[in-house]
Write a protein that holds these residues in place. Structure first.
Motif, PDB file in Angstrom:
ATOM      1  N   PRO A  69       0.833  -1.203   0.000  1.00  0.00           N
ATOM      2  CA  PRO A  69       0.000   0.000   0.000  1.00  0.00           C
ATOM      3  C   PRO A  69       0.872   1.260   0.000  1.00  0.00           C
ATOM      4  CG  PRO A  69       0.047  -0.965   2.183  1.00  0.00           C
ATOM      5  CD  PRO A  69       0.809  -1.903   1.274  1.00  0.00           C
ATOM      6  N   LYS A  70       0.288   2.338  -0.427  1.00  0.00           N
ATOM      7  CA  LYS A  70       1.032   3.590  -0.524  1.00  0.00           C
ATOM      8  C   LYS A  70       0.709   4.534   0.634  1.00  0.00           C
ATOM      9  CE  LYS A  70       2.293   2.695  -4.897  1.00  0.00           C
ATOM     10  NZ  LYS A  70       2.860   1.384  -4.937  1.00  0.00           N
ATOM     11  N   ASN A  71       0.010   4.023   1.645  1.00  0.00           N
ATOM     12  CA  ASN A  71      -0.491   4.921   2.682  1.00  0.00           C
ATOM     13  C   ASN A  71       0.228   4.812   4.017  1.00  0.00           C
ATOM     14  OD1 ASN A  71      -1.454   2.393   3.163  1.00  0.00           O
ATOM     15  ND2 ASN A  71      -3.565   2.997   3.527  1.00  0.00           N
ATOM     16  N   GLY A  72       1.514   4.665   4.008  1.00  0.00           N
ATOM     17  CA  GLY A  72       2.283   4.726   5.243  1.00  0.00           C
ATOM     18  C   GLY A  72       2.262   3.467   6.084  1.00  0.00           C
ATOM     19  N   ILE A  73       2.123   3.640   7.384  1.00  0.00           N
ATOM     20  CA  ILE A  73       2.258   2.548   8.344  1.00  0.00           C
ATOM     21  C   ILE A  73       0.952   1.751   8.436  1.00  0.00           C
ATOM     22  CG2 ILE A  73       2.780   1.959  10.743  1.00  0.00           C
ATOM     23  CD1 ILE A  73       4.246   4.722  10.837  1.00  0.00           C
ATOM     24  N   PRO A  74       1.012   0.455   8.196  1.00  0.00           N
ATOM     25  CA  PRO A  74      -0.195  -0.371   8.254  1.00  0.00           C
ATOM     26  C   PRO A  74      -0.797  -0.416   9.661  1.00  0.00           C
ATOM     27  CG  PRO A  74       1.615  -1.544   7.203  1.00  0.00           C
ATOM     28  CD  PRO A  74       2.187  -0.302   7.805  1.00  0.00           C
ATOM     29  N   GLU A  75      -2.109  -0.361   9.730  1.00  0.00           N
ATOM     30  CA  GLU A  75      -2.802  -0.414  11.026  1.00  0.00           C
ATOM     31  C   GLU A  75      -2.503  -1.723  11.750  1.00  0.00           C
ATOM     32  OE1 GLU A  75      -4.392   2.018  12.673  1.00  0.00           O
ATOM     33  OE2 GLU A  75      -3.715   3.275  11.009  1.00  0.00           O
ATOM     34  N   SER A  76      -2.424  -2.831  11.026  1.00  0.00           N
ATOM     35  CA  SER A  76      -2.154  -4.118  11.681  1.00  0.00           C
ATOM     36  C   SER A  76      -0.767  -4.110  12.334  1.00  0.00           C
ATOM     37  CB  SER A  76      -2.265  -5.274  10.684  1.00  0.00           C
ATOM     38  OG  SER A  76      -1.339  -5.117   9.627  1.00  0.00           O
ATOM     39  N   PHE A  77       0.183  -3.416  11.730  1.00  0.00           N
ATOM     40  CA  PHE A  77       1.518  -3.303  12.316  1.00  0.00           C
ATOM     41  C   PHE A  77       1.442  -2.534  13.631  1.00  0.00           C
ATOM     42  CE2 PHE A  77       5.548  -0.977  12.817  1.00  0.00           C
ATOM     43  CZ  PHE A  77       6.430  -2.043  12.884  1.00  0.00           C
ATOM     44  N   LYS A  78       0.702  -1.426  13.631  1.00  0.00           N
ATOM     45  CA  LYS A  78       0.547  -0.628  14.855  1.00  0.00           C
ATOM     46  C   LYS A  78      -0.125  -1.447  15.953  1.00  0.00           C
ATOM     47  CE  LYS A  78      -0.117   3.681  12.318  1.00  0.00           C
ATOM     48  NZ  LYS A  78      -1.090   4.738  12.036  1.00  0.00           N
ATOM     49  N   ARG A  79      -1.174  -2.193  15.598  1.00  0.00           N
ATOM     50  CA  ARG A  79      -1.868  -3.021  16.591  1.00  0.00           C
ATOM     51  C   ARG A  79      -0.932  -4.073  17.185  1.00  0.00           C
ATOM     52  NH1 ARG A  79      -5.907  -2.803  12.758  1.00  0.00           N
ATOM     53  NH2 ARG A  79      -5.424  -4.905  12.031  1.00  0.00           N
ATOM     54  N   ASN A  80      -0.165  -4.737  16.327  1.00  0.00           N
ATOM     55  CA  ASN A  80       0.767  -5.761  16.815  1.00  0.00           C
ATOM     56  C   ASN A  80       1.864  -5.152  17.674  1.00  0.00           C
ATOM     57  OD1 ASN A  80      -0.458  -8.068  15.755  1.00  0.00           O
ATOM     58  ND2 ASN A  80       0.449  -7.711  13.764  1.00  0.00           N
ATOM     59  N   MET A  81       2.358  -4.000  17.273  1.00  0.00           N
ATOM     60  CA  MET A  81       3.375  -3.306  18.073  1.00  0.00           C
ATOM     61  C   MET A  81       2.813  -2.987  19.459  1.00  0.00           C
ATOM     62  SD  MET A  81       6.395  -2.340  16.636  1.00  0.00           S
ATOM     63  CE  MET A  81       6.723  -0.856  17.552  1.00  0.00           C
ATOM     64  N   SER A 128       3.314  -6.630   7.025  1.00  0.00           N
ATOM     65  CA  SER A 128       1.992  -6.111   7.398  1.00  0.00           C
ATOM     66  C   SER A 128       1.385  -5.315   6.252  1.00  0.00           C
ATOM     67  CB  SER A 128       2.097  -5.218   8.641  1.00  0.00           C
ATOM     68  OG  SER A 128       2.572  -5.931   9.742  1.00  0.00           O
ATOM     69  N   ALA A 129       2.220  -4.497   5.624  1.00  0.00           N
ATOM     70  CA  ALA A 129       1.749  -3.693   4.499  1.00  0.00           C
ATOM     71  C   ALA A 129       1.301  -4.584   3.347  1.00  0.00           C
ATOM     72  CB  ALA A 129       2.856  -2.747   4.036  1.00  0.00           C
ATOM     73  N   PHE A 130       2.100  -5.587   3.052  1.00  0.00           N
ATOM     74  CA  PHE A 130       1.763  -6.518   1.973  1.00  0.00           C
ATOM     75  C   PHE A 130       0.442  -7.212   2.283  1.00  0.00           C
ATOM     76  CE2 PHE A 130       1.739 -10.652  -0.034  1.00  0.00           C
ATOM     77  CZ  PHE A 130       2.108 -10.359  -1.328  1.00  0.00           C
ATOM     78  N   ALA A 131       0.302  -7.712   3.507  1.00  0.00           N
ATOM     79  CA  ALA A 131      -0.913  -8.437   3.904  1.00  0.00           C
ATOM     80  C   ALA A 131      -2.147  -7.535   3.815  1.00  0.00           C
ATOM     81  CB  ALA A 131      -0.759  -8.997   5.312  1.00  0.00           C
ATOM     82  N   GLU A 132      -2.009  -6.278   4.262  1.00  0.00           N
ATOM     83  CA  GLU A 132      -3.148  -5.353   4.193  1.00  0.00           C
ATOM     84  C   GLU A 132      -3.524  -5.047   2.750  1.00  0.00           C
ATOM     85  OE1 GLU A 132      -3.168  -1.819   6.560  1.00  0.00           O
ATOM     86  OE2 GLU A 132      -2.823  -2.954   8.409  1.00  0.00           O
ATOM     87  N   ALA A 133      -2.532  -4.862   1.897  1.00  0.00           N
ATOM     88  CA  ALA A 133      -2.815  -4.570   0.486  1.00  0.00           C
ATOM     89  C   ALA A 133      -3.533  -5.743  -0.167  1.00  0.00           C
ATOM     90  CB  ALA A 133      -1.533  -4.243  -0.262  1.00  0.00           C
ATOM     91  N   GLU A 134      -3.070  -6.954   0.096  1.00  0.00           N
ATOM     92  CA  GLU A 134      -3.708  -8.139  -0.481  1.00  0.00           C
ATOM     93  C   GLU A 134      -5.111  -8.334   0.072  1.00  0.00           C
ATOM     94  OE1 GLU A 134      -2.656 -10.179  -3.127  1.00  0.00           O
ATOM     95  OE2 GLU A 134      -1.439  -8.372  -3.228  1.00  0.00           O
ATOM     96  N   SER A 135      -5.287  -8.062   1.354  1.00  0.00           N
ATOM     97  CA  SER A 135      -6.607  -8.186   1.973  1.00  0.00           C
ATOM     98  C   SER A 135      -7.591  -7.204   1.332  1.00  0.00           C
ATOM     99  CB  SER A 135      -6.489  -7.924   3.475  1.00  0.00           C
ATOM    100  OG  SER A 135      -7.741  -7.982   4.085  1.00  0.00           O
ATOM    101  N   ARG A 136      -7.127  -5.973   1.104  1.00  0.00           N
ATOM    102  CA  ARG A 136      -7.992  -4.969   0.452  1.00  0.00           C
ATOM    103  C   ARG A 136      -8.371  -5.393  -0.965  1.00  0.00           C
ATOM    104  NH1 ARG A 136      -4.367  -0.916   1.826  1.00  0.00           N
ATOM    105  NH2 ARG A 136      -4.616  -0.528   4.018  1.00  0.00           N
ATOM    106  N   LYS A 137      -7.416  -5.983  -1.696  1.00  0.00           N
ATOM    107  CA  LYS A 137      -7.704  -6.440  -3.054  1.00  0.00           C
ATOM    108  C   LYS A 137      -8.796  -7.506  -3.042  1.00  0.00           C
ATOM    109  CE  LYS A 137      -3.163  -5.777  -5.101  1.00  0.00           C
ATOM    110  NZ  LYS A 137      -1.987  -6.482  -5.599  1.00  0.00           N
ATOM    111  N   HIS A 138      -8.692  -8.443  -2.089  1.00  0.00           N
ATOM    112  CA  HIS A 138      -9.677  -9.520  -2.002  1.00  0.00           C
ATOM    113  C   HIS A 138     -11.036  -8.984  -1.559  1.00  0.00           C
ATOM    114  CE1 HIS A 138      -6.976 -12.748  -3.031  1.00  0.00           C
ATOM    115  NE2 HIS A 138      -6.088 -12.256  -2.185  1.00  0.00           N
ATOM    116  N   GLU A 139     -11.035  -7.998  -0.656  1.00  0.00           N
ATOM    117  CA  GLU A 139     -12.294  -7.377  -0.239  1.00  0.00           C
ATOM    118  C   GLU A 139     -12.955  -6.665  -1.418  1.00  0.00           C
ATOM    119  OE1 GLU A 139     -11.450  -4.767   3.039  1.00  0.00           O
ATOM    120  OE2 GLU A 139     -10.883  -6.428   4.342  1.00  0.00           O
ATOM    121  N   ASN A 140     -12.142  -5.907  -2.161  1.00  0.00           N
ATOM    122  CA  ASN A 140     -12.681  -5.180  -3.318  1.00  0.00           C
ATOM    123  C   ASN A 140     -13.194  -6.147  -4.377  1.00  0.00           C
ATOM    124  OD1 ASN A 140     -12.092  -2.754  -2.111  1.00  0.00           O
ATOM    125  ND2 ASN A 140     -10.134  -2.499  -3.171  1.00  0.00           N
ATOM    126  N   ALA A 141     -12.483  -7.247  -4.588  1.00  0.00           N
ATOM    127  CA  ALA A 141     -12.911  -8.247  -5.580  1.00  0.00           C
ATOM    128  C   ALA A 141     -14.235  -8.889  -5.168  1.00  0.00           C
ATOM    129  CB  ALA A 141     -11.841  -9.317  -5.766  1.00  0.00           C
TER     130      ALA A 141
END
Length: 183
Positions: free
Chosen positions: A88-100, A166-179
């Motif tokens: 994703p192009k939007n900075g720090i993934p939320e899942s990364f922040k939650r895990n941190m 985390s960023a990769f996982a969020e981007a892929e999750s968004r793609k699957h949600e959009n699909a």
């Protein structure tokens, strides 16, 4: 086979993390990231063949797609993944922040997030930092450069690797949600 290897690296990463072996976790994680990006290249071969990163990389190379793909290093795979919007192009993934926050508490997480650069391609930078740290395992690199491996440098590299995942996982999750929304 490559998918099994990717899972192996992820499991080894988790084992290293649970033992606080952060440099080793980064080494396994970077290998996992590399194999995951290779899997993505195979899964999206037609789109990869159209990507400008691939065209520049494969120019003048002979042989099959697999042969050329096998010569791509992690830096090039990250560059290709960025072009393919696998990060994703939007900075720090939320899942990364939650895990941190879960592992280090909210105060430390807020301090760390405040220190991270507010750039759009942070996951790509994080992947490159993880790769650079992983490459410190080569003794000849230590001959050429002054390298000081510490627990702090291992933790830092490991956190960047986890940020990239985390960023990769969020981007892929968004793609699957959009699909699934368009289906």
């Amino acid at each position: 086979r490559l998918s099994k290897l990717t899972l192996f690296y992820f499991k080894e990463t988790m084992i290293c993390l649970s033992g606080s072996a952060f440099f080793a976790a980064n080494v396994m994680g970077a290998a996992g990231l590399e194999s995951l990006l290779l899997v993505m290249c195979l899964a999206e071969k037609d789109a990869v063949l159209r990507a400008s990163t691939w065209k520049r990389f494969s120019k003048g190379k002979t042989g099959s797609f697999l042969t050329a793909l096998g010569k791509m290093n992690l830096d090039k795979l990250i560059e290709l993944g960025n072009e393919m919007n696998w990060f994703p192009k939007n900075g720090i993934p939320e899942s990364f922040k939650r895990n941190m926050e879960q592992h280090f508490g909210s105060k430390i997480t807020q301090e760390m997030v405040a220190r991270l650069p507010g750039v759009d391609n942070l996951p790509v930078i994080a992947g490159s930092i993880s790769r650079e740290s992983r490459n410190c395992l080569h003794p000849e690199k230590c001959l050429r450069e002054e390298i000081d491996l510490t627990q702090t440098s291992g933790i830092t590299a490991c956190l960047f690797m986890l940020l990239c995942f985390s960023a990769f996982a969020e981007a892929e999750s968004r793609k699957h949600e959009n699909a699934s929304c368009t289906s």
